[in-house]
Enzyme design. Structure first.
Site, PDB file in Angstrom:
ATOM      1  N   GLU A   1      -9.847   7.710   7.136  1.00 15.96           N
ATOM      2  CA  GLU A   1      -8.695   7.222   6.393  1.00 15.96           C
ATOM      3  C   GLU A   1      -8.809   7.760   4.972  1.00 15.96           C
ATOM      4  O   GLU A   1      -9.715   7.357   4.244  1.00 15.96           O
ATOM      5  CB  GLU A   1      -8.690   5.692   6.350  1.00 15.96           C
ATOM      6  CG  GLU A   1      -8.414   5.033   7.683  1.00 15.96           C
ATOM      7  CD  GLU A   1      -8.387   3.508   7.555  1.00 15.96           C
ATOM      8  OE1 GLU A   1      -7.433   2.907   8.053  1.00 15.96           O
ATOM      9  OE2 GLU A   1      -9.305   2.918   6.956  1.00 15.96           O
TER      10      GLU A   1
ATOM     11  N   ASP B   1     -13.913   4.671   8.118  1.00 19.23           N
ATOM     12  CA  ASP B   1     -13.013   3.661   7.596  1.00 19.23           C
ATOM     13  C   ASP B   1     -12.913   3.815   6.075  1.00 19.23           C
ATOM     14  O   ASP B   1     -13.921   4.036   5.404  1.00 19.23           O
ATOM     15  CB  ASP B   1     -13.586   2.284   7.958  1.00 19.23           C
ATOM     16  CG  ASP B   1     -12.663   1.156   7.614  1.00 19.23           C
ATOM     17  OD1 ASP B   1     -11.581   1.094   8.222  1.00 19.23           O
ATOM     18  OD2 ASP B   1     -13.008   0.336   6.742  1.00 19.23           O
TER      19      ASP B   1
END
Ligand code: CA
Length: 670
Positions: free
Chosen positions: A383, A354
Site C-alpha cells: 500500500e 501493509d
C-alpha cells in the site's frame, strides 16, 4: 489496513517536501542518539539451539541488566531457571546453556531506568506457546513436512503474469458449505476433494479450477486479538495487530499450545498450494504493533523501534497508535531479516506490505533485492500510502508516488479502483462501471498501469496527476479487497434500483477492466461467487456470519463463477494483457479517439508482447444502455459480449458498426 483519510494527508506532505512534518530540534537530537546505538543483525539473535546447547543473545543496548527465564510449559508454571545475561558486543546480551533444552520455553526481562520491565518472548521468537507470551525452544527441522526440501513455489518471471487472490483463512473455509474439515485452519487448504452441498469444488480444488496463480493470505504471523486459549469462542480478526512477527498465528493451528503444530501446519499449507502450482503471498504488517509500551519491541529496547512526536509521544501514521522506525538500522535489518526468514523457512513466494509508505524507500529497496537473492521469483508489493501523518519526510516514504525509485516493488492502484466502482469511502458514489461519467481518463490511467502514455492526460486523473510507475510491473490493479465494502455490497449501495442480475453485470464489467488492464490483477476471495459482507465495510472483527464465504453461492451464481474463470483464462493465455515495459504499452496499446461518454475503447496491436493474436479490440461500455462503436472491418473472433466471455471465442463477427450491450465489455480478436 483501512485507507480512510489517507490521500489528503499524503497529498499535504508531498506538497511540503521542504518543511517535512514534525522535524524539530528535539527530533533531530533523538534521531542522533538512536543513530549512535550499536546494532547487531546476526541470524543467531535471541536463540540458537541444538540438542546439546542453547545460546541466547538479546539486542538491548541501553539495558542496565537482562535476565533470561526458562519455563517447563507455555503458561501456568514458574520459571525453572532465572539466569543473568552478560553484556556482549554490538549492544547485545548473551548466555550459553549446556544441555538439551528442546521442549522448554523462555522469556527475557530487561532492566531499564532502574525498573524491571515485563517479561517478553523477544522480537525474534521463531516458536511460541499459547498466545505467544513465551518463546519455545524447538528443533525447526522437525516441523518440515515430507518432501519439504524439494518444495518449490511457481516460477515467476514477471509479476504481471501473476493473478492474486486475497483470502482470510476463516472466510475461506469456516462456513459449513465449504465441506472442509479443518475449518478456519492452515490445514483447510491441504484438503482436496472438498465440495459444497451441490457438489461444486471448494478450498484448494476451487482455487485450481478458478485458475489464480497466487493466494495472498491476510496476516498469518502471530497476532494479538484472538485468544488462542479459547478457540471454541470462534473469535474473528483480520490480524492487523502484530505480536510475534516470526511465528505463525496460533488460532490457525489445530493446537496453539504445541509450538510445533502452527509451524508444521502452515508449511503443510504452503506445500499443498505449491504442489497445486499455486504460490503464497503473505501480508506483512511491520509498520505498527498491537501494543505501544507493552510490545516486544518496547520491552527489549524501549523507544528505539518507534517514531515519536516532538513531545515524546508515539507518532501514529498507522492510525493504530504507533508507527515503527524503519529508517533506523536495527529496525530496517529486522524487517529485511524477517521477510528473508519467511522466504527461507516457509518458502513464501511474495510479500504484501501493509501501509508501506510508513517505511523508508531504502529499506523497501533492501527488502526487494535481498529477497530476489533467495529466489528470483519472489515479488513485493504494498500500500503506497500511510493512514496518518508521519515524522518521516514524504520524499523518503515508500509512497506510490515514489514507486519509480523502488525497482522491483509494486503498489496498489487506487486510481483504477475508485474510478471503476466509485469512491471507496462514499458508499453511494458510482464509477465508470456503474454509469457515472467523468472517470474515463482515470480508468485509462489504470489501463496503462500508471505509466507514461501519449494518449493519457494525467492532469485529468482523479487521484494521481502524473505517470508515477516506471513500468507496469509496479502496479497492482483491483476493485476491491478486504478493506471497505466488497464489490457486491458496493454495487448494492450505489445502484439500489438495479436488479441482482444488473449488479452482477456491473461486477463483470469492473473485473474485466481489472483483468485486461496492464499491471497485475488482484481479486478478493469469493467475488467470483458474488459473496457479500452484509454491507459491513470494516469487518476486521465481525463474526463469521459477516465474513465467511457461503459456498452455496458457487451454485446459485454459477454464471458469475464461469465468467471469472474464463476471464482469468483469457489473461493467462494472452501476453498482450501482460506487457512488461512502459515503452511496449505506449507502442502497442492505442485508444480510440472521440468515443462516446462512458465508453472506452482501445486496440492491442501488432502481436503485443508476443501474443498469437495480431490485434485485440477491447471496448468497455459503462452506460446502462447499449452503445454503437465502429470497429475495423474484417474477420474477428468475439471473445466477450453482452456479459458473456469465452477465451476461445463465442462466435465470429465482421466488424464495422457494432453494438456494445449495456454495462458490459466487448472484446474482439484477430
Ligand atoms: Ca496469536
Amino acid at each position: 489496513m483501512n485507507t480512510n483519510s489517507v490521500k489528503a494527508i499524503t497529498a499535504m506532505c508531498i506538497g511540503s517536501l521542504i518543511m517535512p512534518c514534525y522535524i524539530t530540534a528535539a527530533t533531530i537530537e533523538r534521531e542522533a542518539q538512536y543513530a549512535s546505538w550499536p546494532t547487531y543483525s546476526g541470524t543467531d539473535l535471541e536463540l540458537d539451539a541444538n540438542d546439546h546447547r542453547a545460546n541466547f543473545r538479546l539486542w538491548s543496548p541501553e539495558a542496565e541488566s537482562v535476565r533470561l527465564m526458562i519455563y517447563p510449559t507455555d503458561r501456568n508454571s514458574s520459571a525453572s531457571e532465572t539466569i543473568e545475561m552478560q553484556q556482549s558486543t554490538d549492544g547485545t546480551w548473551t548466555v550459553s546453556l549446556r544441555g538439551n533444552y528442546f521442549g522448554k520455553f523462555y522469556t527475557f526481562s530487561v532492566k531499564h531506568n532502574g525498573k524491571w520491565l515485563d517479561e517478553t518472548p523477544g522480537v525474534w521468537a521463531k516458536a511460541v506457546g499459547t498466545n505467544g507470551h513465551r518463546a519455545a525452544i524447538i528443533d525447526l527441522q522437525s516441523t518440515n513436512p515430507e518432501g519439504w526440501n524439494n518444495d518449490r513455489g511457481p516460477e515467476v518471471e514477471n509479476i504481471t503474469d501473476v493473478i492474486l487472490y486475497e483470502m482470510h483463512h476463516r472466510d475461506m473455509s469456516v462456513d459449513p458449505s465449504s465441506g472442509i474439515v479443518n475449518k478456519g485452519k492452515f490445514l483447510a487448504l491441504t484438503e482436496s476433494g472438498t465440495h459444497n452441498p451441490t457438489g461444486e469444488s471448494t478450498g484448494i480444488d476451487h482455487l485450481k479450477e478458478l485458475g489464480i496463480t497466487h493466494v495472498h493470505i491476510l496476516p498469518s504471523y502471530d497476532y494479538n486479538s484472538v485468544d488462542e486459549a479459547n478457540l471454541p469462542s470462534n473469535q474473528y480478526n483480520w490480524g492487523y495487530d502484530p505480536y510475534n512477527y516470526n511465528v505463525p498465528e496460533g488460532s490457525y493451528s489445530t493446537n496453539p499450545a504445541d509450538p510445533t503444530a502452527r509451524i508444521r501446519e502452515m508449511k503443510e499449507m504452503v506445500k499443498a498450494l505449491h504442489d497445486a502450482g499455486i504460490g503464497v503471498v503473505m501480508d506483512v504488517v511491520y509498520n505498527h504493533t498491537a501494543d505501544n509500551d507493552g510490545s516486544n519491541f518496547s520491552l527489549t529496547a524501549p523507544g528505539y523501534y518507534y517514531r515519536h512526536r516532538p513531545d515524546g509521544s508515539y507518532s501514529d501514521a498507522s492510525g493504530c497508535g504507533n508507527e515503527t522506525a524503519s529508517e533506523r538500522r536495527q529496525m530496517s535489518d529486522f524487517i529485511v531479516n524477517s521477510v528473508k526468514y519467511w522466504a527461507d523457512e516457509y518458502h513464501i513466494d511474495g510479500f504484501r506490505f501493509d501501509l508501506m509508505a510508513i517505511h523508508d524507500i531504502e529499506t523497501m529497496n533492501r527488502v526487494a533485492s535481498e529477497l530476489k537473492k533467495i529466489n528470483p521469483s519472489i515479488f513485493v508489493y504494498g500500500e503506497g500510502w500511510t493512514a496518518g501523518d508521519s515524522p518521516l519526510p514524504a520524499d523518503r516514504r515508500a509512497l506510490k508516488e515514489n514507486v519509480a525509485k523502488m525497482d522491483g516493488i509494486a503498489v496498489f492502484s487506487d486510481d483504477l479502483r475508485d474510478a471503476v466502482k466509485g469512491h471507496y469511502s462514499n458508499a453511494i458514489d458510482r464509477g465508470f462501471a456503474t454509469g457515472k461519467p467523468g472517470n474515463e481518463e482515470t480508468v485509462k490511467i489504470g489501463i496503462v498501469a500508471s505509466t507514461a502514455h501519449p494518449q493519457v492526460d494525467y492532469s485529468k486523473g482523479n487521484n494521481s496527476k502524473f505517470a508515477y510507475a516506471s513500468a507496469p510491473t509496479q502496479i497492482i490493479n483491483y476493485v476491491s479487497c478486504h478493506d471497505d465494502l466488497t464489490l457486491t455490497d458496493k454495487l448494492a449501495k450505489s445502484m439500489p434500483e438495479a436488479s441482482e442480475a444488473e449488479r452482477q453485470r456491473a461486477a463483470r464489467l469492473a473485473q474485466t477492466i481489472v483483468f485486461t488492464s496492464q499491471g497485475t490483477p488482484f481479486m478478493f476471495a469469493g467475488e467470483e461467487v458474488f459473496r457479500d459482507k452484509k454491507g459491513v465495510h470494516n469487518s476486521y472483527n465481525s463474526p463469521d456470519s459477516i465474513n465467511a464465504i457461503d459456498w452455496s453461492l458457487k451454485h446459485s451464481n454459477a454464471e458469475q463463477f464461469n465468467y471469472y474463470k474464463e476471464l482469468i483464462k483469457l489473461r493467462k493465455e494472452h501476453p498482450a494483457f501482460r506487457m512488461t515495459t512502459a515503452e511496449q504499452i505506449a507502442k502497442h496499446l492505442v485508444f480510440d479517439k472521440n468515443t462516446d461518454e462512458n465508453v472506452i475503447a482501445y486496440t492491442l496491436r501488432d502481436n503485443a508482447n508476443g501474443d498469437t493474436w495480431k490485434e485485440i479490440k477491447v471496448i468497455f461500455n459503462g452506460n446502462p444502455k447499449a452503445m454503437e462503436v465502429n470497429v475495423a472491418k474484417g474477420n474477428w473472433t468475439v471473445i466477450a459480449d453482452d456479459g458473456q466471455i469465452k477465451a476461445d471465442g463465442l462466435r465470429s463477427a465482421k466488424g464495422g458498426k457494432m453494438t456494445v450491450a449495456p454495462t458490459s465489455a466487448l472484446i474482439l480478436a484477430r
